[in-house]
Enzyme design. Structure first.
Site, PDB file in Angstrom:
ATOM      1  N   ARG A 104      38.112  38.405  37.858  1.00  0.00           N
ATOM      2  CA  ARG A 104      39.045  38.586  38.970  1.00  0.00           C
ATOM      3  C   ARG A 104      40.136  39.553  38.550  1.00  0.00           C
ATOM      4  NH1 ARG A 104      39.581  36.017  43.629  1.00  0.00           N
ATOM      5  NH2 ARG A 104      37.917  34.631  42.995  1.00  0.00           N
ATOM      6  N   THR A 108      44.721  42.731  42.239  1.00  0.00           N
ATOM      7  CA  THR A 108      44.198  42.654  43.612  1.00  0.00           C
ATOM      8  C   THR A 108      43.594  41.277  43.909  1.00  0.00           C
ATOM      9  OG1 THR A 108      41.984  43.342  42.967  1.00  0.00           O
ATOM     10  CG2 THR A 108      43.557  45.095  43.488  1.00  0.00           C
ATOM     11  N   ASP A 203      33.923  25.821  30.391  1.00  0.00           N
ATOM     12  CA  ASP A 203      34.523  25.194  29.211  1.00  0.00           C
ATOM     13  C   ASP A 203      33.774  23.936  28.807  1.00  0.00           C
ATOM     14  OD1 ASP A 203      36.443  27.109  28.873  1.00  0.00           O
ATOM     15  OD2 ASP A 203      38.056  25.976  29.847  1.00  0.00           O
TER      16      ASP A 203
END
Ligand code: URA
Length: 209
Positions: A104, A108, A203
């Site tokens: 990501r 933006t 994770d």
């Protein structure tokens, strides 16, 4: 929402509870994700087409069914999607595996592709995109779009847990894509984690924090 399928098989639901539990460690988490993926894969492939062929049993000649039609591709979204690949390959060992990696953009907030390697004949395959968590739908939508941009025409999305927000986002952006999940949870929290969810799937799979 007739293109969203919630797999409420008791074995899937039982195993889902195991991986939701915060006391389940990475080794067991990985094993159970693999088992759930296999059980879900069984349902996702339910409508594969069959054809009759002539074979000979030790006793007589007969007609029997074999898979026909398009070949399959499994596309994990990196990195958590990797945890679902082995279970699917147990079921469909001849499937090819492509990978899509996204991050990501911090400015933006748009998903940016950093890796995409797909089977060469991607447009001829039925593709199953896998990612354990369908949260906002941002990654799934972007991954599906990247795959479509490379010629794919037949795509299903398979996730373990979805938020209603993610389901809605994918339904709106890609109405042609069927979505298969083991559960649709309550909502997203302010950090875009699914509630109650299972935490960060990547994770928990890989033992990172
Ligand atoms: N990704 C995760 O791994 N967990 C969530 O709850 C949401 C997105």
């Amino acid at each position: 929402m007739e293109k969203v399928f919630v797999m409420d098989h008791p074995l899937i639901q039982h195993k889902l509870t195991l991986i939701r539990n915060k006391n389940t460690g990475s080794k067991e988490f990985r094993e159970v994700v693999k088992e759930i993926s296999m059980l879900m894969g069984y349902e996702v492939t339910r409508n594969l087409s069959l054809e009759e062929v002539e074979i000979e049993t030790p006793v007589c000649k007969t007609k029997a069914k074999v898979l026909s039609g398009r070949k399959l591709g499994i596309i994990p979204i990196l990195r958590a999607g990797l945890g679902m690949v082995d279970g699917m390959l147990n079921l469909i060992p001849a499937a090819k595996v492509g990978h899509v990696g996204l991050y990501r953009d911090p400015e933006t907030l748009e998903p940016v592709e950093y890796y995409c390697k797909l089977p060469a004949d991607v447009e001829e395959r039925d593709l199953i995109v896998v990612d354990p968590m369908l949260a906002t739908g941002g990654s799934a939508n972007a991954a599906i779009q990247f795959i479509k941009d490379r010629g794919a025409t037949s795509i299903k999305l398979m996730c373990l847990i979805a938020a209603p927000e993610g389901v809605k986002a994918v339904c709106e952006a890609h109405p042609d894509v069927e979505i298969y999940v083991a559960a649709i949870d309550e909502r997203l929290n302010e950090h875009a984690y699914i509630i109650p969810g299972l935490g960060d799937a990547g994770d928990r799979l890989f033992g990172t924090k």
